[in-house]
Design a protein around this motif. Structure first.
Motif, short mmCIF file in Angstrom:
data_model
loop_
_atom_site.label_atom_id
_atom_site.label_comp_id
_atom_site.label_asym_id
_atom_site.label_seq_id
_atom_site.Cartn_x
_atom_site.Cartn_y
_atom_site.Cartn_z
N VAL A 1 1.30 4.12 -3.06
CA VAL A 1 0.83 5.46 -2.72
C VAL A 1 1.96 6.46 -2.91
O VAL A 1 1.77 7.55 -3.48
N ARG A 2 3.17 6.11 -2.46
CA ARG A 2 4.31 7.02 -2.61
C ARG A 2 4.69 7.24 -4.06
O ARG A 2 5.22 8.29 -4.42
N LEU B 1 -4.67 -2.36 -3.75
CA LEU B 1 -4.44 -1.83 -2.41
C LEU B 1 -5.55 -2.27 -1.46
O LEU B 1 -5.29 -2.55 -0.28
N ILE C 1 0.84 -1.21 0.00
CA ILE C 1 0.00 0.00 0.00
C ILE C 1 0.87 1.25 0.00
O ILE C 1 0.68 2.16 -0.81
N ALA D 1 -5.79 0.84 -7.17
CA ALA D 1 -6.75 0.92 -6.07
C ALA D 1 -7.26 -0.46 -5.62
O ALA D 1 -7.27 -0.77 -4.42
N ALA E 1 -1.77 5.20 -6.52
CA ALA E 1 -2.87 4.70 -5.70
C ALA E 1 -4.14 4.51 -6.51
O ALA E 1 -4.87 3.53 -6.33
#
Length: 510
Positions: free
Chosen positions: A415-416, A427, A411, A424, A420
């Motif tokens: 995201v970094r 995640l 996750i 999605a 994301a």
């Protein structure tokens, strides 16, 4: 690991990507990788060893339902884990992934946990291996052989094969695995065709069968049966197309293992009757499956099953040994272990020092349990219910913790990277898997007193899981020290051979 040129001490070897700093690419295809993974899963060892032990120690009839539930959880986990494998190729898969997402300090902790966990899983198998071989000597040669003698011999042979990198021929291994699965399927059919007095009962799939104090540790046992599928990324550096092969093998392994083990554990309950499976497992231990096949399929079938039980365990021992050696290699390459562990043998390309470390650990642990055993033959308590069960659960708990951390890392990683939105659904599956794995870990620790057969006040109920907790803390401390004293080495944790390629390119450009 020092960043300065090694040419002064190692003439002819490139500073960052010498032959002894990288595993040989292109060695494994889909078939070879799948066989390496399934060898660790060891289907016959699980059906004949793990399942009866789980029934006996945990006293839970609903083991088939646990395999179904865990299959769902691990498929959810594999979605994000497989996607991560497309971006990170490192022989230290778990800790490399965790480093990329949660940072180098967390990665250092994960590395030590992985080293301890996979060592425990591997060494634990020597207990049931030694007990089975000892039984074969007694049955077929009328010889009384202490269980620890074949266990020690196997440890030395596995160590030699790991050092020399003499891989079991893929075709031979494939044939043996297919025969293992076929024989278990034959037993499953025989059990369904000739059930015990309770008939074709689906009671084992009833959620009510999961009530009781042992559910958490039973989940830990069952996850041990799946252990192997997550090892596919460990071999990523040795495949030609890791972004394709690694995810493919993981999903094939998880799906196949879940269905196969759920049906096979159900067949055991059918063959004995759901109401008597726990008592029979406690009475016969690892002999349960063989007693059932003797009654239904005859002596010759059972003799072949015994032989393949031993060969399957040996394949699992070798597979786990290779994984531990590769983790040690990756850790040595990045300064988490002495630099000697980060070099391969010049002749064979094997991570030789890591192989020696794993062999030494195996021999010492087997020796300790042998000394503690006052009934070395005929009594399965020490080799099966102690060595196999205790270490198997320690290793399983470590793998559960690593998978939960890897789920969180997936996750954070995407995201970094600003992905994301695109990732999605992956995640979401990682979050669901991570939560489920954390719950399993909590219940496993809570129920460890059931595993050791003592009350909550027993020291073993916290000493055994405490080994994983200690590995977490020592690894975190090592990571913090590295970040303070060797920030450049800390920054390379989890990068694997990629770090040396980048630094070599920078060196050449300058």
């Amino acid at each position: 690991m020092a960043t300065e040129s090694s040419s002064k001490s190692r003439p002819g070897i490139s500073t960052f990507k010498g032959e002894d700093r990288a595993l040989r690419a292109g060695r494994l295809g889909t078939g070879g990788l799948l066989l390496s993974v399934l060898a660790a899963t060891a289907p016959l060892m699980v059906v004949a060893g793990v399942m009866p032990t789980t029934f006996a120690v945990m006293g839970i009839v609903g083991q088939p339902l646990l395999f179904v539930a865990l299959g769902v959880v691990l498929v959810l986990f594999s979605v994000g884990y497989a996607e991560m494998s497309r971006h990170v190729h490192n022989a230290g898969a778990f800790y490399a992934y965790i480093s990329r997402g949660l940072g180098g300090t967390a990665g250092a902790s994960a590395a030590l946990v992985a080293l301890v966990a996979y060592n425990a899983l591997q060494v634990g198998i020597y207990g049931i291996f030694g007990f089975e071989v000892s039984g074969l000597f007694a049955t077929y040669a009328d010889l009384s052989v202490a269980w620890w003698i074949p266990a020690l011999v196997a440890a030395l042979v596995v160590g030699a094969l790991g050092w020399l990198k003499i891989d079991v021929n893929a075709r031979v291994l494939g044939v043996l695995l297919i025969i293992e699965v076929a024989l278990v399927v034959i037993f499953d059919i025989a059990a369904v065709s000739d059930p015990a007095a309770q008939g074709l009962s689906l009671h084992a799939f009833n959620p009510d069968t999961l009530s009781g104090a042992g559910v958490g540790t039973a989940l830990c046992f069952c996850i041990a049966a799946f252990t192997g599928f997550e090892q596919a990324p460990v071999y990523a550096e040795e495949t030609s197309r890791p972004h394709v092969l690694v995810p493919r093998v993981m999903f094939l392994a998880v799906g196949g293992v879940a269905v196969f083990f759920a049906l096979s554990s159900w067949a055991l309950t059918i063959a004995t009757g759901p109401s008597t499976i726990v008592g029979e497992a406690q009475k016969q231990s690892a002999g349960l499956l063989f007693g059932l096949t003797e009654d239904r399929l005859g002596t010759t079938f059972t003799d072949v099953l015994h032989f393949l039980f031993v060969t399957g365990m040996f394949a699992a021992l070798l597979s786990f040994h290779n994984v531990v050696a590769r983790y040690a290699f990756a850790m040595g390459r990045e300064g988490l272990l002495p630099a000697a562990f980060g070099r391969t043998n010049s002749a064979s390309g094997a991570p030789g020092t890591g192989s020696l470390l794993q062999t030494a650990v195996s021999v010492v642990v087997i020796a300790v349990f042998a000394i503690a055993d006052d009934k070395p033959t005929g009594d399965p308590t020490v080799p099966v219910l102690h060595l196999f069960t205790w270490l198997g659960n320690i290793g399983s708990l470590g793998v559960i913790v690593l998978m939960a951390a890897a789920s969180a890392s997936v996750i954070v990683f995407f995201v970094r990277r600003g992905a994301a939105g695109a990732q999605a659904w992956r995640l979401i599956t990682s979050a669901l898997a991570g939560i489920a794995l954390l719950v399993i870990a909590v219940y496993t620790v809570k129920d460890f007193d059931v595993l050791v057969g003592a009350g909550p006040g027993s020291s073993l109920s916290w000493v055994l899981p405490g080994i994983i907790g200690l590995a977490v803390l020592v690894g975190l401390a090592q990571g913090l020290v590295m970040r303070s004293r060797k920030p450049e080495a800390h920054a390379r944790i989890g990068l694997g051979n990629e770090a040396f390629q980048l630094e070599k390119a920078a060196e050449e450009a300058s």
